[in-house]
Scaffold this motif. Sequence first.
Motif, PDB file in Angstrom:
ATOM      1  N   ILE A  88     -43.591  42.437  -0.914  1.00 52.88           N
ATOM      2  CA  ILE A  88     -43.327  41.323  -1.832  1.00 52.88           C
ATOM      3  C   ILE A  88     -41.954  40.725  -1.562  1.00 52.88           C
ATOM      4  N   GLY A  89     -40.965  41.584  -1.320  1.00 53.41           N
ATOM      5  CA  GLY A  89     -39.616  41.098  -0.999  1.00 53.41           C
ATOM      6  C   GLY A  89     -39.601  40.266   0.270  1.00 53.41           C
ATOM      7  N   PHE A  90     -40.336  40.710   1.289  1.00 53.17           N
ATOM      8  CA  PHE A  90     -40.406  39.963   2.543  1.00 53.17           C
ATOM      9  C   PHE A  90     -41.047  38.595   2.338  1.00 53.17           C
ATOM     10  N   VAL A  91     -42.105  38.547   1.537  1.00 50.41           N
ATOM     11  CA  VAL A  91     -42.777  37.270   1.269  1.00 50.41           C
ATOM     12  C   VAL A  91     -41.837  36.323   0.523  1.00 50.41           C
ATOM     13  N   VAL A  92     -41.154  36.832  -0.499  1.00 52.09           N
ATOM     14  CA  VAL A  92     -40.221  35.993  -1.268  1.00 52.09           C
ATOM     15  C   VAL A  92     -39.076  35.508  -0.387  1.00 52.09           C
ATOM     16  N   LEU A  93     -38.506  36.413   0.424  1.00 49.43           N
ATOM     17  CA  LEU A  93     -37.404  36.008   1.307  1.00 49.43           C
ATOM     18  C   LEU A  93     -37.873  35.003   2.358  1.00 49.43           C
ATOM     19  N   THR A  94     -39.105  35.115   2.817  1.00 51.86           N
ATOM     20  CA  THR A  94     -39.635  34.155   3.782  1.00 51.86           C
ATOM     21  C   THR A  94     -39.773  32.775   3.148  1.00 51.86           C
ATOM     22  N   ILE A  95     -40.242  32.727   1.902  1.00 57.11           N
ATOM     23  CA  ILE A  95     -40.349  31.447   1.202  1.00 57.11           C
ATOM     24  C   ILE A  95     -38.966  30.824   1.022  1.00 57.11           C
ATOM     25  N   VAL A  96     -37.988  31.640   0.640  1.00 58.74           N
ATOM     26  CA  VAL A  96     -36.616  31.139   0.477  1.00 58.74           C
ATOM     27  C   VAL A  96     -36.073  30.643   1.814  1.00 58.74           C
ATOM     28  N   TYR A  97     -36.327  31.384   2.888  1.00 56.19           N
ATOM     29  CA  TYR A  97     -35.844  31.001   4.213  1.00 56.19           C
ATOM     30  C   TYR A  97     -36.446  29.662   4.658  1.00 56.19           C
ATOM     31  N   VAL A  98     -37.729  29.498   4.478  1.00 59.70           N
ATOM     32  CA  VAL A  98     -38.399  28.257   4.896  1.00 59.70           C
ATOM     33  C   VAL A  98     -37.865  27.071   4.098  1.00 59.70           C
ATOM     34  N   CYS A  99     -37.729  27.248   2.781  1.00 58.78           N
ATOM     35  CA  CYS A  99     -37.202  26.160   1.944  1.00 58.78           C
ATOM     36  C   CYS A  99     -35.774  25.803   2.343  1.00 58.78           C
ATOM     37  N   LEU A 100     -34.956  26.819   2.570  1.00 61.78           N
ATOM     38  CA  LEU A 100     -33.566  26.586   2.966  1.00 61.78           C
ATOM     39  C   LEU A 100     -33.484  25.918   4.335  1.00 61.78           C
ATOM     40  N   SER A 101     -34.356  26.303   5.244  1.00 59.85           N
ATOM     41  CA  SER A 101     -34.374  25.682   6.577  1.00 59.85           C
ATOM     42  C   SER A 101     -34.753  24.206   6.499  1.00 59.85           C
ATOM     43  N   PHE A 102     -35.793  23.898   5.716  1.00 60.31           N
ATOM     44  CA  PHE A 102     -36.197  22.499   5.567  1.00 60.31           C
ATOM     45  C   PHE A 102     -35.098  21.681   4.913  1.00 60.31           C
ATOM     46  N   TYR A 103     -34.460  22.228   3.895  1.00 55.53           N
ATOM     47  CA  TYR A 103     -33.383  21.520   3.211  1.00 55.53           C
ATOM     48  C   TYR A 103     -32.208  21.265   4.158  1.00 55.53           C
ATOM     49  N   SER A 104     -31.808  22.295   4.895  1.00 54.11           N
ATOM     50  CA  SER A 104     -30.680  22.153   5.807  1.00 54.11           C
ATOM     51  C   SER A 104     -30.974  21.132   6.901  1.00 54.11           C
ATOM     52  N   ARG A 105     -32.194  21.138   7.412  1.00 50.10           N
ATOM     53  CA  ARG A 105     -32.574  20.173   8.454  1.00 50.10           C
ATOM     54  C   ARG A 105     -32.587  18.747   7.889  1.00 50.10           C
ATOM     55  N   ALA A 106     -33.046  18.592   6.653  1.00 51.80           N
ATOM     56  CA  ALA A 106     -33.067  17.264   6.033  1.00 51.80           C
ATOM     57  C   ALA A 106     -31.649  16.750   5.800  1.00 51.80           C
ATOM     58  N   VAL A 107     -30.749  17.643   5.401  1.00 50.51           N
ATOM     59  CA  VAL A 107     -29.349  17.238   5.215  1.00 50.51           C
ATOM     60  C   VAL A 107     -28.757  16.808   6.548  1.00 50.51           C
ATOM     61  N   ARG A 108     -29.020  17.562   7.607  1.00 53.44           N
ATOM     62  CA  ARG A 108     -28.490  17.216   8.935  1.00 53.44           C
ATOM     63  C   ARG A 108     -29.056  15.878   9.396  1.00 53.44           C
ATOM     64  N   ARG A 109     -30.355  15.651   9.166  1.00 54.01           N
ATOM     65  CA  ARG A 109     -30.977  14.378   9.545  1.00 54.01           C
ATOM     66  C   ARG A 109     -30.317  13.222   8.791  1.00 54.01           C
ATOM     67  N   GLY A 110     -30.049  13.428   7.504  1.00 52.80           N
ATOM     68  CA  GLY A 110     -29.386  12.397   6.703  1.00 52.80           C
ATOM     69  C   GLY A 110     -27.985  12.091   7.217  1.00 52.80           C
ATOM     70  N   LYS A 111     -27.253  13.132   7.601  1.00 50.14           N
ATOM     71  CA  LYS A 111     -25.906  12.914   8.141  1.00 50.14           C
ATOM     72  C   LYS A 111     -25.951  12.170   9.467  1.00 50.14           C
TER      73      LYS A 111
END
Length: 88
Positions: A10-33
């Motif tokens: 369960i911890g791995f699944v939750v951390l994977t969801i957090v990782y994917v969301c954080l990756s998409f957010y970070s990439r979107a911020v970089r694209r915006g910059k």
Amino acid sequence: MFAMARLMVIGFVVLTIVYVCLSFYSRAVRRGKLNAKWDEEGMTGDKDAWVQEGLKDYDGSLRRKLILGVYIIPVILMITIIYLTNFS
């Protein structure tokens, strides 16, 4: 032992969801910059190709690799808490 395995899965699944969301957010911020920099400097040429090249550089950057800390930090914290609880 089954409870520990269930916690880890369960911890791995939750951390994977957090990782994917954080990756998409970070990439979107970089694209915006990158888009803002293109507009600010008034560059000419193919904007999409320039942004894609900037994102390719971002994929190999240290900031991108630091996002993997989403997996490392909670595991180290949990191991430390278990150790201190059992052996202190």
